[in-house]
Design an enzyme around this catalytic site. Structure first.
Site, PDB file in Angstrom:
ATOM      1  N   CYS A 341       0.827  -1.199   0.000  1.00 20.60           N
ATOM      2  CA  CYS A 341       0.000   0.000   0.000  1.00 20.60           C
ATOM      3  C   CYS A 341       0.873   1.266   0.000  1.00 20.60           C
ATOM      4  O   CYS A 341       1.545   1.541  -0.983  1.00 20.60           O
ATOM      5  CB  CYS A 341      -0.984  -0.023   1.167  1.00 20.60           C
ATOM      6  N   HIS A 425      -3.616  -5.333   1.008  1.00 19.14           N
ATOM      7  CA  HIS A 425      -3.372  -5.781   2.380  1.00 19.14           C
ATOM      8  C   HIS A 425      -3.894  -7.210   2.525  1.00 19.14           C
ATOM      9  O   HIS A 425      -4.799  -7.627   1.805  1.00 19.14           O
ATOM     10  CB  HIS A 425      -4.111  -4.899   3.387  1.00 19.14           C
TER      11      HIS A 425
END
Length: 502
Positions: A341, A425
């Site tokens: 991310c 994630h």
């Protein structure tokens, strides 16, 4: 049965999240249809529900303890800090703006009370019981006027309150008494009693103090939970890895291969969803540590640049500490690096940020052929697919939109040499994919490490939640807890002066 309970704490990190999850798991094992609830959560560890809503990771784990799918109703207000003075406000799973602490507590928070109560009412209409978690301490008298998560929700919803205290910190009797004594008479009527958490030693030595506490407050203690290693669920704020404790502090099988695998996680500012590394720490023979100096990368077989709420700020921090130069050098030497991310964005060529930092064009580390533009609308999805020949699932929470211009595709990102980057994630929680990834890392690092063939991350989570349920069942007065949830706080509880100041 139709009831509820608010689990409050004498302090932050007293064990509210763990106790809430434990009560939820105990109830569901009794055949009760139960749901978790936290009106307002402040956390950088969040999760995306099936309907695309962002909630706190702790509430997602508590939903798992209840064996139900998490929804935005379970955490209607999520605050994601962006610095010392401001947070992004996520309402019913969607971001609605940035507010300073003064602005939030100055009026916006109280405006949300109606929404919070509506969500709780919907859950109570669907489930037999709703176990609510408070935040911080209910005796924060400076914030009581605008409170929507502790006594504010208890009084408006008619909930009994169980106050949890961490005896391992010391001062638990003073904390219990002081918590009650700083509440108004109206608030005190909802405080049914106490639960001691993290006790070490012989409970009989504690009992005289509990008897005196009953005499002083008119409120009983509903249980004394013993100290157990590795029982934290997904953390809200701290730097602990929730499953690492379980693996390291229990009887752990030795590595399957001849070597261990060392993983270094850059402890960037505003680190978010660092629970991504839990699945690595759950693997026998994988050693995970958080680092903040370049020399700590030298012996790592894999370096992870994790997610962050402040990508540009984290990038500056990496440069200030010499970690950025070490990462560039490491990538050039074909030594494994994984960006997740915000960490993925940092590894790219440049960032255009008019949303988070509002600094406009910022050069990235230039390791991956990626250009990032921050959009005002947040991406909240639950993607799935295949990578490294294995099925993989994850979730995305980001404002950055990545334009990948080269490299080998890797999930939604790319790979160049031994550097990987993705917005996903949770991908490492997919067991087959995690093992395939670790085999690649071990080969690149020259380690004779072999992933265990039977490590199930989902099974470890379930085992952990069952252990929490066992704690409640074995060390709390469950009959009394049942009556409390079903019937509310006992009548005639005495007022403990001085009460809240006017």
């Amino acid at each position: 049965m139709s009831g509820g309970l608010l689990v409050a704490g004498t302090t932050s990190d007293a064990g509210k999240s763990v106790v809430t999850a434990g009560i939820c798991r105990w109830l569901v094992r009794q055949g009760v249809k139960v749901a978790p609830f936290k009106a307002q959560n402040m956390s950088l560890n969040s999760f995306v529900t099936a309907e695309g809503a962002e909630i706190g990771r702790a509430q997602a784990m508590q939903a798992q303890a209840c064996r139900v799918e998490p929804t935005a109703l379970m955490n209607p207000v999520l605050l994601k800090p962006g610095g010392e003075q401001s947070s992004q406000v996520v309402l019913l799973g969607k971001p609605v703006g940035e507010l300073s602490a003064r602005g939030y507590h100055g009026g916006r928070q109280q405006q949300l009370l109606g929404t919070v109560l509506d969500c709780l009412e919907q859950l109570r209409g669907t489930y037999d019981a709703v176990i609510c978690e408070g935040a911080g301490s209910p005796a924060e008298i400076n914030l009581r006027r605008t409170d929507i998560v502790n006594m504010g929700i208890a009084r408006n919803a008619g909930l009994p309150v169980l106050v949890v205290g961490d005896i391992d910190r010391g001062g638990v009797f003073a904390s219990f008494f002081g918590t009650v004594a700083l509440l108004s008479p109206e608030d005190q009527r909802h405080v049914a009693g106490f639960l001691v958490n993290k006790f070490r030693g012989d409970v009989s030595l504690l009992e005289p103090g509990l008897d005196m506490l009953l005499g002083l407050t008119g409120r009983r203690t509903y249980g004394v939970l013993p100290f157990r290693h590795g029982l934290g669920i997904d953390e809200e704020d701290g730097l602990r890895v929730s499953l690492r404790g379980t693996v390291r502090e229990s009887v752990v099988a030795p590595p399957v291969g001849e070597d261990v695998l060392r993983v270094a996680v850059c402890a960037v500012p505003l680190m978010s969803n660092f629970t991504d590394v839990d699945a690595l720490a759950a693997e026998p023979g994988v050693v995970v540590r958080f680092v903040d100096r370049p020399e700590e990368l030298s012996d790592a077989d894999l370096v992870i640049v994790p997610g962050t709420r402040g990508t540009v700020r984290a990038l500056e921090w990496l440069r200030e500490r010499g970690l950025a130069e070490a990462l560039v050098r490491r990538a050039a030497e074909q030594r494994p690096v994984l960006g997740i991310c915000g960490g993925f964005q940092i590894l790219g060529e440049h960032i255009e940020d008019d949303v988070e930092s509002r600094l406009g064009h910022v050069d990235g580390l230039g390791i991956l052929p990626v250009r990032v533009r921050f959009a005002r609308e947040k991406t909240l999805t639950r993607p799935s697919g295949e990578a490294l020949g294995e099925r993989v699932e994850g979730y995305e929470i980001h404002h950055g939109v990545a334009d990948v211009t080269g490299g080998v595709p890797y999930l939604d990102g790319c790979r160049v040499g031994q550097t990987w980057g993705t917005h996903w994630h949770g991908s490492l929680e997919s067991d087959g994919f995690r093992r395939a990834f670790l085999r690649e890392v071990a080969a690149a690092a020259g380690r004779r490490f072999v992933p265990a063939p039977d490590t199930s991350f989902a099974a470890l989570r379930e085992e952990q939640l069952d252990r929490l349920g066992d704690l409640i069942e074995q060390h709390a007065d469950t009959d009394a807890l049942w009556r409390l949830i079903e019937s509310g706080a006992p009548q005639g509880l005495p007022f403990i002066p001085p009460g809240a100041p006017a």
